[in-house]
Design a protein around this motif. Structure first.
Motif, PDB file in Angstrom:
ATOM      1  N   ASN A 243       0.888  -1.639  -0.198  1.00 18.19           N
ATOM      2  CA  ASN A 243      -0.608   0.156   0.023  1.00 18.19           C
ATOM      3  C   ASN A 243       0.774   1.379   0.314  1.00 18.19           C
ATOM      4  O   ASN A 243       0.853   1.786   1.016  1.00 18.19           O
ATOM      5  N   PRO A 244       1.551   1.915  -1.202  1.00 19.29           N
ATOM      6  CA  PRO A 244       2.326   2.553  -0.752  1.00 19.29           C
ATOM      7  C   PRO A 244       1.310   4.139  -0.822  1.00 19.29           C
ATOM      8  O   PRO A 244       0.177   4.133  -0.830  1.00 19.29           O
ATOM      9  N   CYS A 245       2.209   4.765  -0.270  1.00 23.12           N
ATOM     10  CA  CYS A 245       1.003   6.512   1.045  1.00 23.12           C
ATOM     11  C   CYS A 245       2.053   7.498   0.791  1.00 23.12           C
ATOM     12  O   CYS A 245       3.383   7.187   0.668  1.00 23.12           O
ATOM     13  N   TYR A 246       1.753   8.188   1.628  1.00 29.25           N
ATOM     14  CA  TYR A 246       2.343   9.181   1.564  1.00 29.25           C
ATOM     15  C   TYR A 246       3.555   9.442   2.504  1.00 29.25           C
ATOM     16  O   TYR A 246       3.054   9.488   3.721  1.00 29.25           O
ATOM     17  N   MET A 247       4.414   9.840   2.172  1.00 27.98           N
ATOM     18  CA  MET A 247       5.912   9.391   3.317  1.00 27.98           C
ATOM     19  C   MET A 247       6.658  10.486   3.124  1.00 27.98           C
ATOM     20  O   MET A 247       7.199  10.170   2.314  1.00 27.98           O
ATOM     21  N   HIS A 248       6.779  11.743   3.734  1.00 24.87           N
ATOM     22  CA  HIS A 248       7.059  12.826   3.426  1.00 24.87           C
ATOM     23  C   HIS A 248       8.333  12.914   4.392  1.00 24.87           C
ATOM     24  O   HIS A 248       9.283  13.756   3.681  1.00 24.87           O
TER      25      HIS A 248
ATOM     26  N   LYS B  67      -7.672   1.271   8.983  1.00 26.32           N
ATOM     27  CA  LYS B  67      -6.051   0.566   8.170  1.00 26.32           C
ATOM     28  C   LYS B  67      -5.166   1.401   9.508  1.00 26.32           C
ATOM     29  O   LYS B  67      -5.212   2.557   9.488  1.00 26.32           O
ATOM     30  N   PRO B  68      -3.848   0.570   9.911  1.00 30.03           N
ATOM     31  CA  PRO B  68      -2.836   1.131  10.900  1.00 30.03           C
ATOM     32  C   PRO B  68      -1.971   1.798  10.198  1.00 30.03           C
ATOM     33  O   PRO B  68      -2.186   1.594   8.882  1.00 30.03           O
ATOM     34  N   THR B  69      -1.493   2.564  10.444  1.00 31.15           N
ATOM     35  CA  THR B  69      -0.056   2.858  10.675  1.00 31.15           C
ATOM     36  C   THR B  69       0.936   1.965  10.886  1.00 31.15           C
ATOM     37  O   THR B  69       0.506   1.662  12.036  1.00 31.15           O
ATOM     38  N   TYR B  70       2.289   1.447   9.270  1.00 28.81           N
ATOM     39  CA  TYR B  70       2.681   0.670   9.977  1.00 28.81           C
ATOM     40  C   TYR B  70       4.271   1.171   9.629  1.00 28.81           C
ATOM     41  O   TYR B  70       4.670   2.268   9.559  1.00 28.81           O
TER      42      TYR B  70
ATOM     43  N   PRO C 245      -2.233   5.993   6.890  1.00 28.50           N
ATOM     44  CA  PRO C 245      -2.874   4.973   5.662  1.00 28.50           C
ATOM     45  C   PRO C 245      -3.489   5.833   5.171  1.00 28.50           C
ATOM     46  O   PRO C 245      -4.721   6.554   4.597  1.00 28.50           O
ATOM     47  N   LEU C 246      -2.722   6.625   4.629  1.00 24.64           N
ATOM     48  CA  LEU C 246      -2.918   7.613   3.186  1.00 24.64           C
ATOM     49  C   LEU C 246      -2.317   6.915   1.915  1.00 24.64           C
ATOM     50  O   LEU C 246      -1.248   6.912   1.666  1.00 24.64           O
ATOM     51  N   HIS C 247      -3.160   6.071   1.356  1.00 20.82           N
ATOM     52  CA  HIS C 247      -2.897   5.148   0.399  1.00 20.82           C
ATOM     53  C   HIS C 247      -2.818   5.999  -0.789  1.00 20.82           C
ATOM     54  O   HIS C 247      -3.943   6.447  -1.730  1.00 20.82           O
ATOM     55  N   PHE C 248      -1.268   5.351  -1.558  1.00 19.22           N
ATOM     56  CA  PHE C 248      -1.971   5.653  -3.044  1.00 19.22           C
ATOM     57  C   PHE C 248      -3.894   4.340  -4.154  1.00 19.22           C
ATOM     58  O   PHE C 248      -3.475   3.364  -3.633  1.00 19.22           O
TER      59      PHE C 248
ATOM     60  N   ILE D 225      -1.323  15.513  -7.633  1.00 24.64           N
ATOM     61  CA  ILE D 225      -0.619  14.020  -6.887  1.00 24.64           C
ATOM     62  C   ILE D 225      -1.065  13.811  -6.110  1.00 24.64           C
ATOM     63  O   ILE D 225      -1.390  12.765  -5.582  1.00 24.64           O
ATOM     64  N   ILE D 226      -2.034  14.815  -5.061  1.00 24.59           N
ATOM     65  CA  ILE D 226      -2.455  14.643  -4.155  1.00 24.59           C
ATOM     66  C   ILE D 226      -3.441  13.427  -3.644  1.00 24.59           C
ATOM     67  O   ILE D 226      -3.923  12.867  -3.102  1.00 24.59           O
ATOM     68  N   ASP D 227      -3.938  14.612  -5.207  1.00 27.73           N
ATOM     69  CA  ASP D 227      -5.910  13.749  -5.241  1.00 27.73           C
ATOM     70  C   ASP D 227      -5.144  12.066  -5.634  1.00 27.73           C
ATOM     71  O   ASP D 227      -6.424  11.116  -5.286  1.00 27.73           O
ATOM     72  N   MET D 228      -4.224  11.626  -5.407  1.00 27.91           N
ATOM     73  CA  MET D 228      -4.450  10.291  -6.016  1.00 27.91           C
ATOM     74  C   MET D 228      -4.529   9.561  -4.859  1.00 27.91           C
ATOM     75  O   MET D 228      -3.834   7.884  -4.846  1.00 27.91           O
ATOM     76  N   PHE D 229      -4.467   9.774  -3.844  1.00 26.83           N
ATOM     77  CA  PHE D 229      -3.904   9.151  -2.378  1.00 26.83           C
ATOM     78  C   PHE D 229      -5.832   9.152  -1.434  1.00 26.83           C
ATOM     79  O   PHE D 229      -6.635  10.527  -1.758  1.00 26.83           O
ATOM     80  N   LYS D 230      -5.622   7.850  -0.885  1.00 22.05           N
ATOM     81  CA  LYS D 230      -7.144   8.197  -0.483  1.00 22.05           C
ATOM     82  C   LYS D 230      -6.275   7.737   0.998  1.00 22.05           C
ATOM     83  O   LYS D 230      -6.465   6.712   0.815  1.00 22.05           O
TER      84      LYS D 230
END
Length: 556
Positions: free
Chosen positions: A278-283, A327-330, A298-301, A316-321
């Motif tokens: 689950n690719p996520c936004y990871m700044h 779902k948890p944070t891992y 859990p802000l996933h592509f 770009i950010i609209d591609m994430f849900k």
């Protein structure tokens, strides 16, 4: 005694000028400090952020989001003995910037702005990859010295190589392993926040590779010393950097110094690839003494979102849900010695931009403390659109200090301050679980204490209604806000802590704090120097131009 000042006569808070364009200041100007800075304070502060949000001061050409302005590098060479600062500032002359000036509008897709008007063009630029000229090479988030060159970085692949002295744009950084294309690739989202591992003398970065078939998390280690055995032949370097002419529009004007730098980086980098379900936004991420720590929020592509938003004009950010309800944070843990994955531990769902620090227990190296600036959800992203910020609309405020204890043997995550108080506000859980119930962003610590147990955090306060209205000092040990610097209608930037060179090891806050302050109504900026212990002003120096919102910097 009662006040005779009418409250209505007080200046109104107005952040409009925080997003007003500035200008190049390429001729270095020497400025005397008002007040007294320590004689030991000697070095250079570099900062990066959007210097213009529109083209040629035309508001009709404005980008939409605070993350999308054109990168502007600032250099503050501070000299304690002479009580001066030498200042210069320059836009990065990226292709995105120069093309915008030429055409009078943005021509590439940014984080929250899509200039493409054609439905077919949107779909083609994202999924068919036939027009790489629509990819942005503007790098306006942070700056880092890597192998003696200044890198300006953002969340897209590559970076900008800058001359540390003149701030001249030398060319793009195209030699990182995740610059190389993968089959059916949609896009790659990298970190601007590379980390330096002093113990192993290397820079650590990462990128999420997203394709139609599968996804990967690529971790890179870049040695401080370039390899002497992996020299690339001159005839091959041009082809490699342009990806067989795929990025020739970016690399064609690269000078020899930049080519040589790209060769050094390529020969110094090792890559480790991991499945990324689950690719996520990871700044950002952080490092402890032995580990690299990711927070996979859990802000996933989302492929459907990506297809729909590419057609409808999304960004770009609209591609994430957001999946925070289900779902948890891992927390993914990578060994800094071997590049192997050690653990992937589920924890509470939260949103974040910035790690603050991570460190291992002295008694058990398999136990890691991770501190972050956390939010309940990602609504902050939508609150950073410029049409709202220019009207001083910032309803939710920023994040809170949250602490997580990871046990690698038990594969568990415990939030040590959970339910410390009753939930309140919009980010209710983050407030309830915070070590200090104050909203802030852009946190920094004494750099000597990165990867180690620490106490003090320096940050920009950001309550609801006011984006960045003061500087704060937090004590993670006593769980208190211990100091504030503020002036009416003034907007501070990220505070950078500079330790006193001869400070005792137990005096963590012995040093100074540097921040660039914008006086909103006068539209003028100054560099502020605070005493790290007392948080009292030592000196300030007014700059020849105003500095808009800038994100991150480092002192060398």
């Amino acid at each position: 005694m009662t006040s005779t000042v009418n409250e209505n006569d007080q200046p109104m808070w107005n952040n409009f000028n925080l997003f007003a364009s500035t200008t190049d200041s390429v001729t270095e100007e020497t400025i005397k400090f008002q007040g007294t800075i320590p004689e030991w304070l000697k070095g250079t502060l570099y900062r990066n952020g959007p210097g213009a949000n529109e083209v040629n001061n035309d508001l009709t050409t404005s980008v939409y989001h605070a993350f999308d302005g054109f990168a502007y590098i600032q250099k503050y060479n501070i000299d304690g003995p002479s009580q001066t600062v030498r200042f210069r500032g320059s836009f990065i002359k990226s292709r995105a910037y120069t093309e915008a000036l030429k055409h009078g509008h943005l021509t590439v897709r940014q984080f929250g702005t899509d200039p493409c008007k054609s439905i077919f063009g949107r779909f083609q630029s994202l999924f068919m990859r036939r027009d790489p000229s629509t990819f942005s090479d503007d790098t306006g988030v942070t700056v880092q010295l890597v192998q003696n060159e200044l890198l300006a970085l953002t969340e897209t692949i590559g970076g900008s190589v800058m001359d540390p002295d003149t701030l001249e744009f030398l060319g793009p950084l195209r030699a990182l392993p995740y610059d190389q294309k993968v089959d059916s690739e949609l896009f790659t989202l990298t970190t601007a926040h590379v980390m330096h591992d002093d113990k192993r003398q290397m820079t650590v970065g990462y990128g999420g590779r997203i394709s139609r078939k599968e996804h990967w998390l690529d971790v890179i280690f870049i040695s401080d010393e370039p390899s002497k055995t992996d020299k690339i032949e001159d005839g091959d370097i041009d082809e490699q950097l342009s990806l067989k002419d795929h990025f020739i529009h970016i690399t064609r004007n690269m000078n020899e110094r930049c080519k040589d730098y790209n060769q050094r980086i390529k020969s110094s980098a090792k890559m480790f690839r991991f499945p990324y379900e689950n690719p996520c936004y990871m700044h950002s991420a952080s490092i402890s003494e032995d580990y690299l720590i990711f927070t996979e929020i859990p802000l996933h592509f989302n492929t459907f979102n990506a297809i729909w938003n590419s057609i409808s004009g999304g960004t770009i950010i609209d591609m994430f849900k957001w999946h925070g309800q289900t779902k948890p944070t891992y927390f993914r843990i990578i060994s800094l010695d071997t590049g192997e994955q050690i653990a992937r531990i589920p924890g509470p769902a939260f949103f974040m931009f910035h790690h603050i620090n991570s460190y291992q227990s002295k008694d058990n190296k398999k136990k890691i403390t991770v501190d972050i600036c956390g939010f309940d959800d990602p609504r902050i992203i939508n609150e950073l659109y410029l049409d709202k910020l220019r009207e001083n609309i910032f309803p939710s405020g920023a994040g809170y200090l949250r602490r997580f204890e990871l046990d690698l043997d038990a594969n568990t995550c415990i939030e040590s301050n959970a339910n410390a108080r009753e939930p309140k506000g919009i980010h209710r859980e983050s407030y309830a679980n915070s070590l200090v119930p104050v909203q802030f962003e852009l946190p920094r610590i004494n750099p000597i204490f990165i990867t180690k147990p620490y106490r003090y955090i320096y940050a920009v306060r950001a309550p609801p209604g006011r984006l960045f209205d003061g500087l704060i000092k937090l004590d993670a040990e006593s769980k208190q806000q211990v100091a504030v610097w503020e002036e009416p209608c003034s907007s501070p930037s990220e505070p950078i802590f500079v330790p006193r060179p001869d400070a005792n090891s137990d005096q963590e806050d012995d040093g100074v704090v540097l921040s660039i302050i914008l006086e909103q109504h006068a539209k003028r900026s100054f560099i502020l120097v605070l005493d790290g212990i007392t948080f009292k002003e030592l000196a300030r120096a007014y700059l020849p131009i105003h500095i808009p919102l800038s994100f991150h910097g480092n002192f060398y």
